[in-house]
Design a protein around this motif. Structure first.
Motif, PDB file in Angstrom:
ATOM      1  N   GLY A 130      56.353  46.754  30.935  1.00 20.73           N
ATOM      2  CA  GLY A 130      55.063  47.347  30.605  1.00 20.73           C
ATOM      3  C   GLY A 130      53.995  46.292  30.428  1.00 20.73           C
ATOM      4  N   VAL A 131      54.315  45.248  29.688  1.00 15.81           N
ATOM      5  CA  VAL A 131      53.365  44.150  29.466  1.00 15.81           C
ATOM      6  C   VAL A 131      53.027  43.462  30.777  1.00 15.81           C
ATOM      7  N   MET A 132      54.050  43.119  31.549  1.00 11.22           N
ATOM      8  CA  MET A 132      53.840  42.432  32.817  1.00 11.22           C
ATOM      9  C   MET A 132      53.030  43.295  33.784  1.00 11.22           C
ATOM     10  N   GLY A 133      53.332  44.591  33.817  1.00  6.98           N
ATOM     11  CA  GLY A 133      52.637  45.484  34.736  1.00  6.98           C
ATOM     12  C   GLY A 133      51.156  45.608  34.427  1.00  6.98           C
ATOM     13  N   VAL A 134      50.808  45.789  33.165  1.00  5.80           N
ATOM     14  CA  VAL A 134      49.397  45.956  32.795  1.00  5.80           C
ATOM     15  C   VAL A 134      48.616  44.664  33.013  1.00  5.80           C
ATOM     16  N   TYR A 135      49.194  43.533  32.604  1.00  3.96           N
ATOM     17  CA  TYR A 135      48.509  42.254  32.854  1.00  3.96           C
ATOM     18  C   TYR A 135      48.336  42.015  34.355  1.00  3.96           C
ATOM     19  N   SER A 136      49.341  42.379  35.145  1.00  6.62           N
ATOM     20  CA  SER A 136      49.242  42.198  36.602  1.00  6.62           C
ATOM     21  C   SER A 136      48.094  43.012  37.176  1.00  6.62           C
ATOM     22  N   LEU A 137      47.959  44.254  36.720  1.00  7.71           N
ATOM     23  CA  LEU A 137      46.865  45.097  37.211  1.00  7.71           C
ATOM     24  C   LEU A 137      45.513  44.555  36.758  1.00  7.71           C
ATOM     25  N   LEU A 138      45.427  44.145  35.502  1.00 17.69           N
ATOM     26  CA  LEU A 138      44.182  43.575  34.976  1.00 17.69           C
ATOM     27  C   LEU A 138      43.725  42.381  35.806  1.00 17.69           C
ATOM     28  N   PHE A 139      44.634  41.451  36.059  1.00 20.55           N
ATOM     29  CA  PHE A 139      44.265  40.233  36.780  1.00 20.55           C
ATOM     30  C   PHE A 139      44.147  40.464  38.282  1.00 20.55           C
ATOM     31  N   SER A 140      44.871  41.444  38.803  1.00 22.84           N
ATOM     32  CA  SER A 140      44.720  41.801  40.210  1.00 22.84           C
ATOM     33  C   SER A 140      43.294  42.269  40.485  1.00 22.84           C
ATOM     34  N   ILE A 141      42.773  43.143  39.617  1.00 24.78           N
ATOM     35  CA  ILE A 141      41.389  43.606  39.776  1.00 24.78           C
ATOM     36  C   ILE A 141      40.427  42.423  39.712  1.00 24.78           C
ATOM     37  N   GLY A 142      40.672  41.516  38.773  1.00 19.90           N
ATOM     38  CA  GLY A 142      39.829  40.332  38.651  1.00 19.90           C
ATOM     39  C   GLY A 142      39.848  39.470  39.898  1.00 19.90           C
ATOM     40  N   LYS A 143      41.023  39.262  40.455  1.00 20.56           N
ATOM     41  CA  LYS A 143      41.134  38.432  41.648  1.00 20.56           C
ATOM     42  C   LYS A 143      40.451  39.080  42.857  1.00 20.56           C
ATOM     43  N   PHE A 144      40.561  40.390  42.974  1.00 17.72           N
ATOM     44  CA  PHE A 144      39.844  41.077  44.053  1.00 17.72           C
ATOM     45  C   PHE A 144      38.332  40.895  43.896  1.00 17.72           C
ATOM     46  N   PHE A 162      52.583  44.601  39.899  1.00 17.37           N
ATOM     47  CA  PHE A 162      52.298  45.818  39.134  1.00 17.37           C
ATOM     48  C   PHE A 162      53.132  46.988  39.664  1.00 17.37           C
ATOM     49  N   VAL A 163      53.187  47.148  41.000  1.00 22.53           N
ATOM     50  CA  VAL A 163      53.940  48.249  41.607  1.00 22.53           C
ATOM     51  C   VAL A 163      55.428  48.114  41.289  1.00 22.53           C
ATOM     52  N   ILE A 164      55.957  46.893  41.344  1.00 21.34           N
ATOM     53  CA  ILE A 164      57.366  46.661  41.018  1.00 21.34           C
ATOM     54  C   ILE A 164      57.657  47.096  39.584  1.00 21.34           C
ATOM     55  N   CYS A 165      56.758  46.752  38.665  1.00 21.42           N
ATOM     56  CA  CYS A 165      56.944  47.133  37.257  1.00 21.42           C
ATOM     57  C   CYS A 165      56.892  48.646  37.089  1.00 21.42           C
ATOM     58  N   VAL A 166      55.990  49.309  37.823  1.00 18.49           N
ATOM     59  CA  VAL A 166      55.891  50.772  37.750  1.00 18.49           C
ATOM     60  C   VAL A 166      57.201  51.413  38.205  1.00 18.49           C
ATOM     61  N   PHE A 167      57.728  50.959  39.343  1.00 21.52           N
ATOM     62  CA  PHE A 167      58.981  51.526  39.837  1.00 21.52           C
ATOM     63  C   PHE A 167      60.143  51.204  38.897  1.00 21.52           C
ATOM     64  N   GLY A 168      60.097  50.037  38.268  1.00 19.27           N
ATOM     65  CA  GLY A 168      61.128  49.702  37.292  1.00 19.27           C
ATOM     66  C   GLY A 168      61.120  50.653  36.111  1.00 19.27           C
TER      67      GLY A 168
END
Length: 580
Positions: A536-550, A565-571
């Motif tokens: 959960g922590v890894m997924g949310v941080y990944s989405l947060l920083f993914s948006i930033g990088k875009f 983020f997608v990997i964490c969601v499926f997990g």
């Protein structure tokens, strides 16, 4: 800056909708105190989750984020991003437990978990300490933001701004109860999100900014873009990253990010249909709060560095504003003055919505403490449901008045944020462990509360210029040093109290265990929960920083983080039967 007719139509329409919602649910909400404070315990996760997000989208939150960006760069947001760990702890370990408890407020927990007069004292004292004193401080910071927005955007005096903003909020809060708050929160959240995103789009298109590509290459902005702080700047690194990530998230109490859950987050979990809805609500809240919402505020904060590169430029732009209000958090409302008619009305409505959602929640939550954990418990145990609702409404009016008055004394949102963090330092670990370590007793909590508050007051006196005691007690201490000292001293104190005093009687502990865990072990499914927490922590941080990088046009890294983020969601989906 003048509002056009279209702006007034949008704002007034929103006020009418908010009042109409309160009137529509008034009859059911006024039926009894459970309906008024918990909406009959049958709320779905999506309504509760959106309400949590809307509540934390206060009028002062964009100001706070923009101020952090201007002073410490985007990485400065780690002072609150770190609390994602606290939130995910609640999702995977505590949400089910809170809903299973069946209590009305989280303070009622004290007499479910502990025994004796000390448990009753703790419940009653914290009802006033948190529900009134702390609550008023938080509402005052929101009122402060409203004052700044009202003056910068409309030239209103502080009194005029608060008179308009508080009156409408108070009316629908008084008549609609929690259900009215939840439904208006749902409307307010989408208005606030559309307003902030559209305003960001317009500001980026201003000739002075000239698009995202020009913004991130501007000399005033380039050194503010990093998502991680400068590791060569030790004080900055410790203050905004190391201490929040290593210490602050588990050791400090802050409304909306309480270790183990609590406050209005617990109120919404207790109002859920069932344990699953309580869990999903908190999960959605953490995803939206940390990953989806911050970037419009961050971008406007960065853009403000081009238009208003320093405090002097802000003071020049608003010469009639009290100099004490000229802080970096003023930059957000200052940037909104450039918006055109129509969009301006929508953004003003979004800020009004943010103000109303936060204030209405704090009024309902605080009054639930006053009624359930003080008045009905200690003053009038035979109170009728009608009397409880009346006392709740009276307490709302009183708290709103005091918070509005206090807002004239505060100067900056960050000051109040730091003060609350200091007062709550050291007690977080206790709140995490008390569900599982039965040696903890009321004196553990009383000790933590007293010691943490005392140390915070001493640090305040030590740094006070107004009282003429600046650095006389402890010398020069910076923020993160004070937090660490307070956490250490408070933790030692409450641990000592835990071992030096008797634990609650065994019958109370057995009843608590049976109510919360049934026949299962306290540590049932812990390995899976820990895995869910990490994903959960890894997924949310990944989405947060993914948006930033875009946004930074780092497309490859953006997609890489989105993949994580997608990997964490499926997990999490694969573990849903054990987690949810």
């Amino acid at each position: 800056m003048a509002l056009e007719i279209i702006d007034f139509i949008i704002i007034i329409s929103f006020f009418i909708v908010s009042l109409a919602i309160g009137l529509l649910v008034a009859k059911k909400s006024s039926k009894d105190s459970s309906s008024f404070f918990l909406s009959g315990r049958n709320m779905p996760w999506w309504l509760l989750g959106v309400s949590m997000v809307a509540t934390t989208f206060a009028a002062d939150t964009p100001n706070l984020v923009a101020g952090l960006v201007r002073t410490d760069g985007v990485a400065g947001n780690w002072v609150w991003w770190a609390y994602l760990l606290t939130g995910m702890l609640t999702v995977f370990f505590y949400a089910r437990l809170w809903r299973r408890s069946g209590i009305t407020t989280d303070l009622e927990f004290y007499e479910l978990r502990y025994s004796g007069k000390s448990a009753a004292f703790l419940r009653g004292f914290r009802a006033i300490y948190l529900g009134v004193v702390f609550n008023i401080i938080i509402m005052a910071t929101v009122c402060l933001a409203a004052i700044k927005i009202g003056h910068v955007m409309f030239g209103f005096s502080a009194g005029t701004t608060l008179a308009y903003a508080c009156a409408v909020t108070l009316i629908y809060s008084l008549i609609g109860g929690l259900k009215g708050v939840l439904i208006t929160d749902f409307v307010q959240f989408f208005i606030a999100m559309v307003g902030s995103i559209w305003a960001t789009w317009y500001i980026l298109d201003m000739p002075e900014i000239n698009g995202m590509a020009n913004l991130i290459t501007h000399p005033n902005v380039q050194d503010k873009l990093n998502l991680l702080p400068d590791f060569s700047n030790t004080d900055l690194l410790m203050g905004i990253f190391i201490i929040p990530i290593a210490v602050q998230w588990w050791s400090t109490w802050y409304p909306g990010a309480e270790p183990g859950g609590g406050g209005y987050i617990a109120q919404r979990m207790l109002a859920a249909k069932d344990e699953k809805n309580a869990t999903w609500a908190v999960l959605f809240f953490n995803l939206a709060h940390y990953a989806l919402r911050p970037w419009p505020w961050i971008i406007i904060g960065l853009a403000s560095l081009i238009i208003y590169p320093n405090l002097e430029s802000l003071a020049t732009a608003f010469p009639n504003l009290d100099p004490s209000f000229i802080k970096d958090d003023l930059s957000y409302p200052a940037m909104l003055t450039f918006l055109p008619a129509g969009l301006l009305g929508l953004v003003v409505t979004s800020l009004v919505a943010a103000f109303m959602s936060t204030i209405s929640t704090h009024l309902n939550w605080g009054s639930s403490y006053v009624v359930n954990d003080f008045y009905a418990r200690f003053v009038n145990q035979d109170a009728t449901e009608t009397q409880k609702v009346i006392i709740g409404r009276v307490s709302m009016v009183a708290m709103m008045a005091v918070a509005a008055a206090l807002s004239f004394v505060l100067e900056e949102a960050k000051f109040a944020f730091d003060l609350i963090i200091q007062i709550g330092a050291g007690s977080g670990l206790l709140f995490i462990l008390r569900w599982f370590w039965y040696r903890i007793n009321p004196w553990s909590e009383i000790t933590a509360m007293v010691v943490s508050f005392t140390v915070a007051v001493l640090f305040f006196l030590n740094s006070s210029e107004d009282l003429g005691m600046q650095h006389e007690l402890f010398g020069v201490l910076i923020g993160w040093e004070m937090i660490c000292i307070n956490v250490l001293v408070t933790s030692i104190a409450w641990l000592a109290a835990t071992f030096l005093t008797e634990k609650s009687d065994q019958n109370t502990i057995d009843n608590f265990h049976a109510a919360i865990f049934g026949t299962e072990s306290k540590f049932h499914n812990f390995p899976v929960k820990i895995l869910g927490f990490l994903m959960g922590v890894m997924g949310v941080y990944s989405l947060l920083f993914s948006i930033g990088k875009f946004l930074y046009n780092d497309i490859a890294m953006g997609w890489s983080l989105m993949g994580l983020f997608v990997i964490c969601v499926f997990g999490l989906i694969s573990l849903r039967k054990k987690l949810f």
